[in-house]
Write a protein that holds these residues in place. Sequence first.
Motif, short mmCIF file in Angstrom:
data_model
loop_
_atom_site.label_atom_id
_atom_site.label_comp_id
_atom_site.label_asym_id
_atom_site.label_seq_id
_atom_site.Cartn_x
_atom_site.Cartn_y
_atom_site.Cartn_z
N THR A 403 0.85 -1.19 0.00
CA THR A 403 0.00 0.00 0.00
C THR A 403 0.88 1.24 0.00
N TRP A 404 0.43 2.28 -0.67
CA TRP A 404 1.20 3.52 -0.80
C TRP A 404 0.30 4.72 -0.53
N GLU A 405 0.92 5.79 -0.13
CA GLU A 405 0.24 7.09 -0.07
C GLU A 405 0.88 7.97 -1.13
N ILE A 406 0.11 8.23 -2.16
CA ILE A 406 0.63 9.00 -3.30
C ILE A 406 0.03 10.40 -3.25
N LYS A 407 0.88 11.38 -3.03
CA LYS A 407 0.44 12.76 -2.84
C LYS A 407 -0.03 13.39 -4.15
N SER A 408 -1.00 14.28 -4.05
CA SER A 408 -1.50 14.96 -5.24
C SER A 408 -1.84 16.42 -4.95
N LYS A 409 -1.00 17.05 -4.12
CA LYS A 409 -1.25 18.44 -3.74
C LYS A 409 -1.22 19.36 -4.95
N ARG A 410 -0.26 19.19 -5.83
CA ARG A 410 -0.15 20.06 -7.00
C ARG A 410 -1.38 19.91 -7.91
N THR A 411 -1.86 18.69 -8.04
CA THR A 411 -3.06 18.45 -8.84
C THR A 411 -4.26 19.17 -8.24
N SER A 412 -4.42 19.06 -6.92
CA SER A 412 -5.54 19.72 -6.25
C SER A 412 -5.44 21.24 -6.40
N GLU A 413 -4.24 21.78 -6.29
CA GLU A 413 -4.05 23.23 -6.43
C GLU A 413 -4.35 23.68 -7.86
N LEU A 414 -3.97 22.88 -8.82
CA LEU A 414 -4.26 23.21 -10.21
C LEU A 414 -5.77 23.26 -10.43
N PHE A 415 -6.48 22.26 -9.92
CA PHE A 415 -7.95 22.23 -10.07
C PHE A 415 -8.58 23.44 -9.38
N ALA A 416 -8.11 23.76 -8.19
CA ALA A 416 -8.67 24.89 -7.43
C ALA A 416 -8.45 26.22 -8.15
N LEU A 418 -8.78 26.78 -11.28
CA LEU A 418 -9.63 26.89 -12.47
C LEU A 418 -10.88 27.71 -12.18
N SER A 419 -11.45 28.26 -13.23
CA SER A 419 -12.75 28.92 -13.10
C SER A 419 -13.81 27.88 -12.77
N HIS A 420 -14.94 28.33 -12.28
CA HIS A 420 -16.03 27.39 -11.96
C HIS A 420 -16.48 26.61 -13.20
N THR A 421 -16.47 27.29 -14.33
CA THR A 421 -16.87 26.62 -15.58
C THR A 421 -15.89 25.52 -15.94
N ASP A 422 -14.61 25.82 -15.87
CA ASP A 422 -13.61 24.80 -16.20
C ASP A 422 -13.60 23.66 -15.17
N GLN A 423 -13.87 23.97 -13.91
CA GLN A 423 -13.96 22.91 -12.90
C GLN A 423 -15.11 21.96 -13.22
N ARG A 424 -16.19 22.49 -13.73
CA ARG A 424 -17.35 21.66 -14.10
C ARG A 424 -17.05 20.81 -15.34
N ILE A 425 -16.34 21.39 -16.30
CA ILE A 425 -16.07 20.68 -17.56
C ILE A 425 -14.93 19.69 -17.41
N PHE A 426 -13.92 20.03 -16.58
CA PHE A 426 -12.71 19.21 -16.48
C PHE A 426 -12.43 18.77 -15.04
N PRO A 427 -13.35 18.04 -14.38
CA PRO A 427 -13.08 17.60 -13.00
C PRO A 427 -11.87 16.66 -12.97
N CYS A 428 -10.98 16.89 -12.00
CA CYS A 428 -9.78 16.04 -11.92
C CYS A 428 -9.25 15.89 -10.49
N ASP A 429 -9.99 16.44 -9.52
CA ASP A 429 -9.58 16.35 -8.12
C ASP A 429 -10.31 15.19 -7.46
N ALA A 430 -9.57 14.19 -7.01
CA ALA A 430 -10.17 12.96 -6.48
C ALA A 430 -10.94 13.18 -5.19
N LYS A 431 -10.76 14.32 -4.52
CA LYS A 431 -11.54 14.61 -3.31
C LYS A 431 -13.03 14.66 -3.62
N LYS A 432 -13.38 14.88 -4.88
CA LYS A 432 -14.78 15.06 -5.27
C LYS A 432 -15.50 13.73 -5.53
N ILE A 433 -14.80 12.61 -5.42
CA ILE A 433 -15.39 11.33 -5.79
C ILE A 433 -16.19 10.73 -4.63
#
Length: 454
Positions: A403-416, A418-433
């Motif tokens: 088992t591993w803990e794979i960090k994704s802080k940069r990915t989350s910051e990139l998603f954050a 984005l504009s609200h429109t782009d967040q809706r069109i291009f979801p990529c932050d796993a916290k939302k699952i």
Amino acid sequence: MVVLTSKEKSNMSVADFYAGKSVFITGGTGFLGKVFIEKLLYSCPDIDKIYMLIREKKGQSIRERLTKIVDDPLFNRLKEKRPGDLDKIVLIPGDVTVPGLGISDENEAILIDKVSVVIHSAATVKFNEPLETAWNVNVEGTRMIMALSRKMKRIEIFIHISTAYTNTNRAVVDEVLYPPPADINEVHQYVKNGITEEETEKILNGRPNTYTFTKALTEHLVAENQAYMPTIIVRPSIVGAIKDDPIRGWLANWYGATGLSVFTAKGLNRVIYGQSSHVVDLIPVDYVANLVIVAGAKTYRSNEVTIYNSCSSSCNPITMERLVGLFIDDTVKHNSYVMPLPGWYVYSNYRWLVYLVTIIFQMIPAYLADIGRRLLGKNPRYYKLQSLVAQTQEAVHFFTSHTWEIKSKRTSELFASLSHTDQRIFPCDAKKIDWTDYITDYCSGVRQFLEKKK
């Protein structure tokens, strides 16, 4: 080379960045590659062209292969709303395993003049290919793609698709470039001179297979590309079915977590090598594609290669026990199990116990079930299925037993960012699952797209 400033990139939408630009994609016929292509065409409607490296395969011409790809339900919304956009796909005959990529001078000139973004996804994903095969595709293929990219007059970004498991020797994996598992030049010499299985084991230096080993070496090769153009590495973890668009639950193969979860849920597999508390780092395929597209539009030039981990283990983990449990619940609900007692299985850290349970509770029942089918005048099927289950167990045992803990802080910051429109069109932050909803759609996708059930 044209490179937008950070201010210019931050002020435009993702679709605006790709407007009027052409993208060169390798690996476009694969599971992830198809999603790249559909998403770029549908969500970036003003994109100019998608140049797709493709080779003939199993007697099919490249045009026949493209026809088969776009006939997939994945492309239905595009065909219904903007069918003409499929004409933006331009086929480039070639192969990452041959000198010069097998691209004609005429097509190379087109790519050099037209392409602004390169998405390099082509790779052999078989875990235990001979080292020479994995090297030629994953390392040398990437080397040639980068050499071509450096000639491109309009190039703005080079994106390399790696894997989150390039650093399996670390319990915690951040979005950084770690030391390579071996000297790339020494490995090259071994490959050139010929190498035995015993020598391969030694060279792998603790890495589980030739796939993760060569992908780790390739990351260092790609990092050198930063000196010539803005370069990104995206590391997906275990890629699963689509979560959102264009079809919830769509998938195209039994790889990753799919095979083992489904076999266990159906009662065909009774033992998992590992612990129930181990985290399964699952990420929807559309989240990976969205991250790649967004990263290409929003990543600024820096002195070092930029790395994004596309994963869930550090921000929204799901355990093996919960994942398999959700698959079992769905299988029981739809009465789609194959063997009795579909919820009965065990975890073990002992290989001998895994083999023992497999023989007693899988192989023998399958053999007896096939005898029953023969007596009823039906063709045997269960023992043959057990061969497939065994192959799946062997392929993933290293990953289920760790088992591993794979960090994704940069990915989350990139998603954050984005504009609200782009967040809706291009979801990529796993916290939302929401895992319960996602696995429900995943199971539906297995029935519809893999088992071909209505």
